[in-house]
Motif scaffolding. Structure first.
Motif, PDB file in Angstrom:
ATOM      1  N   ILE A 128     -18.777  25.362   2.428  1.00  0.00           N
ATOM      2  CA  ILE A 128     -17.790  24.415   2.938  1.00  0.00           C
ATOM      3  C   ILE A 128     -17.802  24.425   4.461  1.00  0.00           C
ATOM      4  CG2 ILE A 128     -15.338  23.792   3.006  1.00  0.00           C
ATOM      5  CD1 ILE A 128     -15.024  25.377   0.359  1.00  0.00           C
ATOM      6  N   GLU A 129     -17.797  23.229   5.038  1.00  0.00           N
ATOM      7  CA  GLU A 129     -17.577  23.066   6.477  1.00  0.00           C
ATOM      8  C   GLU A 129     -16.202  22.432   6.637  1.00  0.00           C
ATOM      9  OE1 GLU A 129     -19.145  23.897   9.153  1.00  0.00           O
ATOM     10  OE2 GLU A 129     -21.161  24.480   8.464  1.00  0.00           O
ATOM     11  N   LYS A 130     -15.211  23.264   6.921  1.00  0.00           N
ATOM     12  CA  LYS A 130     -13.838  22.785   7.076  1.00  0.00           C
ATOM     13  C   LYS A 130     -13.652  22.294   8.503  1.00  0.00           C
ATOM     14  CE  LYS A 130      -9.302  22.490   6.190  1.00  0.00           C
ATOM     15  NZ  LYS A 130      -8.850  21.991   7.510  1.00  0.00           N
ATOM     16  N   LEU A 131     -13.259  21.024   8.650  1.00  0.00           N
ATOM     17  CA  LEU A 131     -13.108  20.416   9.969  1.00  0.00           C
ATOM     18  C   LEU A 131     -11.629  20.319  10.330  1.00  0.00           C
ATOM     19  CD1 LEU A 131     -15.660  17.474   9.571  1.00  0.00           C
ATOM     20  CD2 LEU A 131     -16.078  19.793  10.378  1.00  0.00           C
ATOM     21  N   PRO A 132     -11.322  20.356  11.609  1.00  0.00           N
ATOM     22  CA  PRO A 132      -9.932  20.165  12.020  1.00  0.00           C
ATOM     23  C   PRO A 132      -9.499  18.715  11.815  1.00  0.00           C
ATOM     24  CG  PRO A 132     -11.359  20.289  13.947  1.00  0.00           C
ATOM     25  CD  PRO A 132     -12.220  20.618  12.753  1.00  0.00           C
ATOM     26  N   ALA A 133      -8.203  18.513  11.636  1.00  0.00           N
ATOM     27  CA  ALA A 133      -7.691  17.153  11.452  1.00  0.00           C
ATOM     28  C   ALA A 133      -7.912  16.310  12.706  1.00  0.00           C
ATOM     29  CB  ALA A 133      -6.205  17.193  11.090  1.00  0.00           C
ATOM     30  N   GLU A 134      -7.787  16.944  13.873  1.00  0.00           N
ATOM     31  CA  GLU A 134      -8.011  16.240  15.139  1.00  0.00           C
ATOM     32  C   GLU A 134      -9.415  16.582  15.632  1.00  0.00           C
ATOM     33  OE1 GLU A 134      -4.906  17.106  17.889  1.00  0.00           O
ATOM     34  OE2 GLU A 134      -3.313  16.350  16.564  1.00  0.00           O
ATOM     35  N   LYS A 135     -10.281  15.570  15.634  1.00  0.00           N
ATOM     36  CA  LYS A 135     -11.686  15.802  16.000  1.00  0.00           C
ATOM     37  C   LYS A 135     -12.264  14.525  16.589  1.00  0.00           C
ATOM     38  CE  LYS A 135     -12.810  15.012  11.111  1.00  0.00           C
ATOM     39  NZ  LYS A 135     -11.405  14.762  10.728  1.00  0.00           N
ATOM     40  N   ASP A 136     -13.447  14.631  17.139  1.00  0.00           N
ATOM     41  CA  ASP A 136     -14.049  13.511  17.865  1.00  0.00           C
ATOM     42  C   ASP A 136     -14.929  12.618  17.001  1.00  0.00           C
ATOM     43  OD1 ASP A 136     -12.828  14.303  20.232  1.00  0.00           O
ATOM     44  OD2 ASP A 136     -14.499  15.600  20.811  1.00  0.00           O
ATOM     45  N   VAL A 137     -15.238  13.046  15.773  1.00  0.00           N
ATOM     46  CA  VAL A 137     -16.070  12.238  14.881  1.00  0.00           C
ATOM     47  C   VAL A 137     -15.405  12.178  13.509  1.00  0.00           C
ATOM     48  CG1 VAL A 137     -18.216  12.818  16.074  1.00  0.00           C
ATOM     49  CG2 VAL A 137     -17.475  14.214  14.133  1.00  0.00           C
ATOM     50  N   THR A 138     -15.774  11.181  12.710  1.00  0.00           N
ATOM     51  CA  THR A 138     -15.263  11.102  11.348  1.00  0.00           C
ATOM     52  C   THR A 138     -15.930  12.156  10.471  1.00  0.00           C
ATOM     53  OG1 THR A 138     -16.942   9.521  10.615  1.00  0.00           O
ATOM     54  CG2 THR A 138     -14.919   8.599  11.593  1.00  0.00           C
ATOM     55  N   ASP A 139     -15.310  12.432   9.335  1.00  0.00           N
ATOM     56  CA  ASP A 139     -15.910  13.372   8.378  1.00  0.00           C
ATOM     57  C   ASP A 139     -17.304  12.908   7.963  1.00  0.00           C
ATOM     58  OD1 ASP A 139     -13.570  14.821   8.502  1.00  0.00           O
ATOM     59  OD2 ASP A 139     -12.816  14.164   6.555  1.00  0.00           O
ATOM     60  N   THR A 140     -17.461  11.596   7.753  1.00  0.00           N
ATOM     61  CA  THR A 140     -18.756  11.070   7.316  1.00  0.00           C
ATOM     62  C   THR A 140     -19.808  11.221   8.407  1.00  0.00           C
ATOM     63  OG1 THR A 140     -17.576   9.492   5.912  1.00  0.00           O
ATOM     64  CG2 THR A 140     -19.923   9.099   6.265  1.00  0.00           C
ATOM     65  N   HIS A 141     -19.409  10.978   9.652  1.00  0.00           N
ATOM     66  CA  HIS A 141     -20.323  11.173  10.782  1.00  0.00           C
ATOM     67  C   HIS A 141     -20.798  12.630  10.815  1.00  0.00           C
ATOM     68  CE1 HIS A 141     -21.242  10.223  15.262  1.00  0.00           C
ATOM     69  NE2 HIS A 141     -21.907  11.305  14.907  1.00  0.00           N
ATOM     70  N   PHE A 142     -19.857  13.558  10.648  1.00  0.00           N
ATOM     71  CA  PHE A 142     -20.231  14.976  10.641  1.00  0.00           C
ATOM     72  C   PHE A 142     -21.199  15.272   9.492  1.00  0.00           C
ATOM     73  CE2 PHE A 142     -19.715  19.410   9.421  1.00  0.00           C
ATOM     74  CZ  PHE A 142     -19.851  20.052  10.649  1.00  0.00           C
ATOM     75  N   ALA A 143     -20.956  14.664   8.329  1.00  0.00           N
ATOM     76  CA  ALA A 143     -21.849  14.875   7.183  1.00  0.00           C
ATOM     77  C   ALA A 143     -23.260  14.383   7.491  1.00  0.00           C
ATOM     78  CB  ALA A 143     -21.293  14.170   5.947  1.00  0.00           C
ATOM     79  N   VAL A 144     -23.371  13.278   8.208  1.00  0.00           N
ATOM     80  CA  VAL A 144     -24.694  12.765   8.578  1.00  0.00           C
ATOM     81  C   VAL A 144     -25.403  13.739   9.511  1.00  0.00           C
ATOM     82  CG1 VAL A 144     -25.912  10.935   9.836  1.00  0.00           C
ATOM     83  CG2 VAL A 144     -24.152  10.345   8.160  1.00  0.00           C
TER      84      VAL A 144
END
Length: 218
Positions: free
Chosen positions: A74-90
């Motif tokens: 799991i890569e748990k991301l913070p709610a406040e971030k500079d990219v979308t979850d999907t962008h991070f997945a890419v």
């Protein structure tokens, strides 16, 4: 763009999804990334992602704990971030140097997220990776100058060409109801919308610029 790489990464994200979309997955061959709201759809189908990412604002922390129990990385991301979850997945998908990245659930009710997901195809193209967004109604790819592709008759009846750049030049279509030869398509025009194949297979080529190839059905 032609890639010599062979692996396909499938990203299942939290937009509109149905069972027909998930049938695109090849469980034995694909590397599967579940993104937040898309994770539940995977588990309901009996598919376990190789990697789960997101801030879990949609899936919830119970899902996070369930995945951890199952041993899913799991890569748990913070709610406040500079990219979308999907962008991070890419970006995670690109670390595997795949030949193709297929995004499912990337078209939904949030038009801002849908548009951002379309732009991710450009990110993939820059990295030399073939990108595609697909659901039961649409198949979307991106061509850039020097590229060509072939389209076969399928469940998608219509084909539209929409420039991402201000203009797309040297656009040639063969095998379609409305052929083009070295045409210039402008982003502000709708000339490329709603074409149809008249042959079993058609060809699309572009000399310069970038062009969305959108296959659709009603």
């Amino acid at each position: 763009m032609q890639s010599g790489r062979s692996e396909r990464v499938v990203i299942v994200t939290g937009g509109g999804l149905d069972q027909e979309d998930l049938k695109e997955i090849r469980p034995r061959d694909d590397f599967l990334i579940g993104v937040d709201g898309g994770i539940a759809a995977l588990l309901e189908t009996g598919l376990l992602p190789h990697l789960a990412v997101g801030d879990f604002d949609s899936a919830g922390m119970e899902m996070h704990e369930r995945l951890a129990t199952m041993g899913v990385p799991i890569e748990k991301l913070p709610a406040e971030k500079d990219v979308t979850d999907t962008h991070f997945a890419v970006t995670e998908a690109l670390k595997r140097r795949p030949g193709t990245v297929l995004l499912l659930g990337a078209i939904g009710t949030r038009f801002d997220h849908t548009l951002a997901n379309l732009f991710l195809l450009e990110m993939l193209e820059r990295e030399g990776v073939r990108g595609e967004i697909r659901n039961r109604h649409n198949r979307i790819r991106l061509l850039q100058g020097g590229d060509a592709c072939r389209v076969r008759k399928s469940r998608y009846r219509y084909l539209s060409l929409l420039p991402l750049t201000e203009t797309a030049s040297g656009v040639t279509l063969t095998g379609f109801r409305y052929p083009l030869t070295e045409a210039v398509l402008r982003r502000s025009d709708s000339l490329g919308v709603s074409n149809e194949l008249v042959e079993e297979e058609g060809a699309i080529a572009i000399r310069s610029g970038m062009l969305f190839v959108v296959e659709s059905r009603d």
